[in-house]
Design a protein around this motif. Structure first.
Motif, PDB file in Angstrom:
ATOM      1  N   LYS A 204       2.939  44.305  14.152  1.00 38.45           N
ATOM      2  CA  LYS A 204       1.673  45.000  13.929  1.00 38.45           C
ATOM      3  C   LYS A 204       1.424  46.084  14.970  1.00 38.45           C
ATOM      4  CE  LYS A 204      -0.563  41.093  11.627  1.00 38.45           C
ATOM      5  NZ  LYS A 204      -1.625  40.067  11.708  1.00 38.45           N
ATOM      6  N   LEU A 205       1.995  45.915  16.177  1.00 44.30           N
ATOM      7  CA  LEU A 205       1.841  46.957  17.195  1.00 44.30           C
ATOM      8  C   LEU A 205       2.323  48.297  16.666  1.00 44.30           C
ATOM      9  CD1 LEU A 205       3.019  45.269  20.530  1.00 44.30           C
ATOM     10  CD2 LEU A 205       0.694  45.775  19.809  1.00 44.30           C
ATOM     11  N   PHE A 206       3.415  48.264  15.906  1.00 44.31           N
ATOM     12  CA  PHE A 206       4.006  49.505  15.413  1.00 44.31           C
ATOM     13  C   PHE A 206       3.434  49.908  14.061  1.00 44.31           C
ATOM     14  CE2 PHE A 206       6.976  47.776  18.431  1.00 44.31           C
ATOM     15  CZ  PHE A 206       7.460  48.877  19.105  1.00 44.31           C
ATOM     16  N   THR A 207       3.350  48.952  13.134  1.00 42.46           N
ATOM     17  CA  THR A 207       2.908  49.308  11.787  1.00 42.46           C
ATOM     18  C   THR A 207       1.462  49.755  11.765  1.00 42.46           C
ATOM     19  OG1 THR A 207       2.396  46.975  11.371  1.00 42.46           O
ATOM     20  CG2 THR A 207       4.572  47.756  10.713  1.00 42.46           C
ATOM     21  N   GLN A 208       0.604  49.124  12.582  1.00 42.70           N
ATOM     22  CA  GLN A 208      -0.808  49.488  12.582  1.00 42.70           C
ATOM     23  C   GLN A 208      -1.097  50.689  13.471  1.00 42.70           C
ATOM     24  OE1 GLN A 208      -3.162  46.056  13.557  1.00 42.70           O
ATOM     25  NE2 GLN A 208      -2.501  44.887  11.763  1.00 42.70           N
ATOM     26  N   SER A 209      -0.232  50.956  14.449  1.00 41.40           N
ATOM     27  CA  SER A 209      -0.473  52.079  15.355  1.00 41.40           C
ATOM     28  C   SER A 209       0.145  53.369  14.841  1.00 41.40           C
ATOM     29  CB  SER A 209       0.079  51.756  16.749  1.00 41.40           C
ATOM     30  OG  SER A 209      -0.586  50.641  17.301  1.00 41.40           O
ATOM     31  N   VAL A 210       1.449  53.319  14.502  1.00 38.54           N
ATOM     32  CA  VAL A 210       2.133  54.540  14.070  1.00 38.54           C
ATOM     33  C   VAL A 210       2.598  54.465  12.631  1.00 38.54           C
ATOM     34  CG1 VAL A 210       2.868  55.156  16.382  1.00 38.54           C
ATOM     35  CG2 VAL A 210       4.296  53.644  15.033  1.00 38.54           C
ATOM     36  N   GLY A 211       2.451  53.300  11.979  1.00 40.37           N
ATOM     37  CA  GLY A 211       2.752  53.191  10.560  1.00 40.37           C
ATOM     38  C   GLY A 211       4.219  53.119  10.213  1.00 40.37           C
ATOM     39  N   VAL A 212       5.096  52.749  11.158  1.00 37.67           N
ATOM     40  CA  VAL A 212       6.529  52.635  10.888  1.00 37.67           C
ATOM     41  C   VAL A 212       7.011  51.277  11.368  1.00 37.67           C
ATOM     42  CG1 VAL A 212       6.923  55.109  11.061  1.00 37.67           C
ATOM     43  CG2 VAL A 212       7.119  53.693  13.103  1.00 37.67           C
ATOM     44  N   SER A 213       8.171  50.850  10.830  1.00 41.04           N
ATOM     45  CA  SER A 213       8.758  49.590  11.254  1.00 41.04           C
ATOM     46  C   SER A 213       9.408  49.770  12.620  1.00 41.04           C
ATOM     47  CB  SER A 213       9.798  49.120  10.232  1.00 41.04           C
ATOM     48  OG  SER A 213       9.178  48.898   8.976  1.00 41.04           O
ATOM     49  N   PRO A 214       9.324  48.771  13.488  1.00 42.70           N
ATOM     50  CA  PRO A 214       9.900  48.904  14.832  1.00 42.70           C
ATOM     51  C   PRO A 214      11.419  48.849  14.797  1.00 42.70           C
ATOM     52  CG  PRO A 214       9.034  46.693  14.496  1.00 42.70           C
ATOM     53  CD  PRO A 214       8.644  47.483  13.282  1.00 42.70           C
ATOM     54  N   THR A 215      12.030  49.605  15.699  1.00 40.70           N
ATOM     55  CA  THR A 215      13.484  49.623  15.844  1.00 40.70           C
ATOM     56  C   THR A 215      13.834  49.559  17.319  1.00 40.70           C
ATOM     57  OG1 THR A 215      13.588  52.032  15.951  1.00 40.70           O
ATOM     58  CG2 THR A 215      13.719  51.027  13.756  1.00 40.70           C
ATOM     59  N   VAL A 216      15.129  49.325  17.577  1.00 43.56           N
ATOM     60  CA  VAL A 216      15.604  49.335  18.957  1.00 43.56           C
ATOM     61  C   VAL A 216      15.402  50.721  19.563  1.00 43.56           C
ATOM     62  CG1 VAL A 216      17.655  49.095  20.412  1.00 43.56           C
ATOM     63  CG2 VAL A 216      17.255  47.483  18.539  1.00 43.56           C
ATOM     64  N   ALA A 217      15.616  51.741  18.764  1.00 45.32           N
ATOM     65  CA  ALA A 217      15.439  53.110  19.256  1.00 45.32           C
ATOM     66  C   ALA A 217      13.982  53.381  19.612  1.00 45.32           C
ATOM     67  CB  ALA A 217      15.926  54.105  18.209  1.00 45.32           C
ATOM     68  N   SER A 218      13.036  52.826  18.825  1.00 44.49           N
ATOM     69  CA  SER A 218      11.620  53.043  19.135  1.00 44.49           C
ATOM     70  C   SER A 218      11.236  52.341  20.432  1.00 44.49           C
ATOM     71  CB  SER A 218      10.747  52.552  17.983  1.00 44.49           C
ATOM     72  OG  SER A 218      10.899  51.158  17.785  1.00 44.49           O
ATOM     73  N   LEU A 219      11.786  51.148  20.686  1.00 44.50           N
ATOM     74  CA  LEU A 219      11.534  50.484  21.964  1.00 44.50           C
ATOM     75  C   LEU A 219      12.082  51.307  23.117  1.00 44.50           C
ATOM     76  CD1 LEU A 219      12.265  46.699  21.238  1.00 44.50           C
ATOM     77  CD2 LEU A 219      10.056  47.829  21.440  1.00 44.50           C
ATOM     78  N   ASP A 220      13.265  51.866  22.927  1.00 44.91           N
ATOM     79  CA  ASP A 220      13.868  52.713  23.958  1.00 44.91           C
ATOM     80  C   ASP A 220      12.993  53.930  24.229  1.00 44.91           C
ATOM     81  OD1 ASP A 220      15.634  55.102  24.785  1.00 44.91           O
ATOM     82  OD2 ASP A 220      16.943  53.382  25.162  1.00 44.91           O
ATOM     83  N   SER A 221      12.519  54.585  23.159  1.00 48.07           N
ATOM     84  CA  SER A 221      11.694  55.785  23.312  1.00 48.07           C
ATOM     85  C   SER A 221      10.363  55.471  23.982  1.00 48.07           C
ATOM     86  CB  SER A 221      11.464  56.412  21.939  1.00 48.07           C
ATOM     87  OG  SER A 221      10.585  57.515  22.034  1.00 48.07           O
ATOM     88  N   LEU A 222       9.723  54.387  23.558  1.00 46.92           N
ATOM     89  CA  LEU A 222       8.432  54.026  24.141  1.00 46.92           C
ATOM     90  C   LEU A 222       8.573  53.618  25.601  1.00 46.92           C
ATOM     91  CD1 LEU A 222       6.828  52.042  21.195  1.00 46.92           C
ATOM     92  CD2 LEU A 222       6.098  54.249  22.083  1.00 46.92           C
ATOM     93  N   SER A 223       9.668  52.989  25.942  1.00 43.56           N
ATOM     94  CA  SER A 223       9.888  52.607  27.340  1.00 43.56           C
ATOM     95  C   SER A 223      10.041  53.844  28.211  1.00 43.56           C
ATOM     96  CB  SER A 223      11.126  51.721  27.449  1.00 43.56           C
ATOM     97  OG  SER A 223      10.945  50.510  26.737  1.00 43.56           O
TER      98      SER A 223
END
Length: 636
Positions: free
Chosen positions: A296-315
């Motif tokens: 829900k952190l990802f789907t409700q905030s940015v509307g996309v499914s979370p990925t390893v790449a998204s964790l890398d980018s957010l970090s």
């Protein structure tokens, strides 16, 4: 008798009677004071609400979430976060050799598995440095957990490769059996055999070709069974491979998500780069429950499914935000803007508690924020407790610490609350003095609810203790006023003035009495001075003139009685002159003679001069009047 016309000053001095106190006309009746002066508080009444609502500023320095790159990250229990932040402010910076070595090792690991490394990423080099990094206490052995996760993933990958090899062997066996079966079908034949057929009543025997390796062959059936079994085994191994890969990825990704939630962003970056080296199938989707909080952190905030790449980018984004926040903090501290500086440091700590810019911040700079935050928390507590006196002093101290401290809201609330409480207390005092005990109790309860520590509440408490005396004193004033005992009122003036304050009628009466008695006392003092120099006539006349205005004053009458024997001849002449002047018909000549005799006794007599002047004004035509002195000279 020679008449000498002179210009005389014509003045008619009428004898005006007056009192020490003249009550106003149409004075309203006073309500008798109650005999019961005890103030009772009705405890059944509901507490009065604040006239300003419940807007207590709130200056809570803790937060529950923080947003990075459009994703809202929960920070957990704000009380725990606040406690951790306060502990951080008192801790020394991590500047030891071990801390520096740890940060260098983390950078080396990230460089080893970076896609930009010369010669390509090296999983082995990066993995070999993880145990050294895990030895540092501040790492909390997360690098050790990462090393174990990578090792388990590699073992699982080896098992997957074994299953793939097994499937290859099964495929080879299947192809071999298919080939053998085809060859036997084409070449293996039985000998010719006689076949007897019966048609009706006749029987015919013929010779047919033998059947080869075909449906009727058990060996052929065994080949088909084995081929089908091999296909089942291959599919089972394939499913097992996919399940094992998925399970391994899930276990690995769980660690990544957990470290991201713990704000261990550098470990997330390392895990992400190791992930890309372990699994090169391009599948980076996080296999987590879509109803989970992380999803829900990802789907409700940015509307996309979370990925390893998204964790890398957010970090990476979080690390950059922490660097910017610490840079802003240092600048604001140097500028003396501690309020904004504390907010920037709080943001940096909440987001990157374990990152180097936060961990290496000097303690002396953090201590400035700690002192400011402690006072800020105290202010928050005082406002909640409605201790507005202490809060006002604390605001002044905060303003001296931080020139950007936003005091407007708190100061406005304090001013409003204190004014409302003071007004209620003053109203309660007035009601208590009027004998309205119940109404006074309601007002004082409202005042105490608005500002429980109002120092004027102690004053009101003393007033309550003295309320019986106050009412009694006020009643004494009214009684003495009705008895015209002005001298007693004057004597107790310091006792009466406080209890009648605010009552316009009583205050006016007291003012008249004070002014009149002061005039009498001044005259008595002058008369005493005349008596001391042997001028009893002057002393008597000073008091006699005032006696006409204040005939009821006992001190004035008593002093006149003392002087009477000494001035008997003078007073006799004046009395006789006034008697003849007031007689009907008026005996002007005889009256003039007695006035002249009185003035002969006391030449400076004002009473005699005024009597002579009145008679002259009556005898002589207008414009030809003589002064009393000229009249005496003419007679002479």
């Amino acid at each position: 008798m020679k008449a000498i016309p002179i210009l005389a000053l014509l003045s008619v001095a009428g004898a005006a009677t007056a009192q020490v106190y003249s009550p106003p006309t149409g004075e309203p009746k006073r309500t008798a004071p109650p005999s019961d002066t005890v103030t009772r508080v009705n405890s059944d009444k509901k507490p009065a609400k604040s006239p300003f609502g419940e807007e207590i500023p709130m200056l809570d320095p803790s937060a529950e979430t923080i947003t990075v790159g459009g994703v809202t990250i929960p920070l957990g229990d704000n009380r725990l976060m606040k406690a951790r932040f306060e502990k951080y402010l008192s801790q020394p910076e991590e500047s030891s050799g071990a801390a520096k070595e740890y940060r260098d090792t983390v950078r080396e690991i990230l460089a080893a598995v970076s896609p930009f490394r010369e010669g390509g990423p090296s999983l082995k080099d990066g993995w070999s440095k993880l145990p050294a990094a895990s030895a540092y206490p501040g790492d909390a052995n997360i690098c050790g957990s990462l090393a174990e996760a990578v090792y388990v993933a590699m073992l699982a990958k080896r098992d997957v490769n074994g299953l793939k090899n097994l499937n290859n062997e099964l495929e080879k066996e299947k192809q071999r059996r298919i080939g053998d079966g085809d060859w036997k079908t084409r070449h293996d034949k039985t000998e010719k055999m006689n076949v007897t057929k019966t048609v009706g009543e006749s029987t015919t025997t013929t010779q047919e070709a033998a059947v080869g390796f075909s449906d009727n062959s058990l060996e052929y059936a065994e080949v088909l069974r084995r081929i089908a079994e091999i296909e089942v085994l291959k599919k089972a191994n394939l499913l097992k491979t996919e399940a094992q890969v998925l399970q391994t990825k899930i276990q690995y990704q769980v660690n990544m998500v957990q470290w991201f939630a713990q704000r261990r962003f550098e470990h997330v970056l390392m895990a992400s780069r190791f992930y890309n080296q372990i699994w090169k199938d391009g599948d980076t989707t996080l296999h987590i429950d879509e109803n989970s909080d992380v999803s829900k952190l990802f789907t409700q905030s940015v509307g996309v499914s979370p990925t390893v790449a998204s964790l890398d980018s957010l970090s990476n984004e979080a690390i950059r935000e922490v660097d910017k926040a610490i840079e802003a903090f240092n600048y604001l501290v140097d500028e003396g803007e501690l309020h904004s500086a504390s907010q920037r440091l709080m943001e940096a700590f909440a987001l990157g508690e374990y990152l180097a810019p936060v961990a290496t911040l000097p303690r002396e700079r953090k201590r400035k924020v700690q002192a400011y935050m402690r006072d800020l928390n105290d202010l928050y507590g005082m406002m909640q407790a409605r201790d507005y006196g202490g809060a006002k002093d604390l605001i002044a101290r905060l303003q001296s610490q931080a020139r950007d401290f936003p005091s407007a809201k708190a100061s406005s609330a304090i001013a409003g609350y204190t004014l409302a409480s003071d007004l209620s207390i003053e109203k309660a005092k007035a009601m208590l003095l009027e004998g309205e005990s119940e109404a006074a109790a309601k007002e004082i309860v409202a005042a105490a609810e608005i500002w429980p520590t109002n120092p004027k509440l102690d004053e009101f408490r003393e007033l309550i203790n003295k309320s019986g005396t106050v009412v009694t004193t006020r009643n004494d004033f009214d009684r003495l006023l009705s008895e015209k005992n002005y001298r007693e009122i004057f004597r107790r003036r310091f006792e009466f003035v406080p209890v009648i304050k605010g009552d316009a009628t009583r205050e006016d009466a007291m003012q008249q009495i004070l002014e009149s008695i002061q005039r009498i006392e001044i005259a008595l003092n002058k008369a005493s001075e005349f008596s001391n120099i042997g001028n009893s006539y002057g002393a008597w006349e000073q008091l006699a003139l005032l006696r006409e205005e204040f005939p009821d004053d006992p001190n004035l009458g008593r002093q006149l009685e003392k002087l009477a024997p000494k001035v008997a001849d003078f007073t006799k002449a004046l009395d006789e002159a006034q008697r003849l002047e007031n007689r009907s018909p008026r005996q002007t000549g005889s009256s003039m003679s007695w006035y002249l005799k009185a003035r002969g006794i006391y030449p400076q007599s004002r009473i005699a001069d005024e009597g002579i002047q009145r008679l002259l004004d009556e005898i002589l035509p207008e414009g030809d009047a003589l002064s009393p002195r000229d009249a005496v000279e003419t007679e002479g």
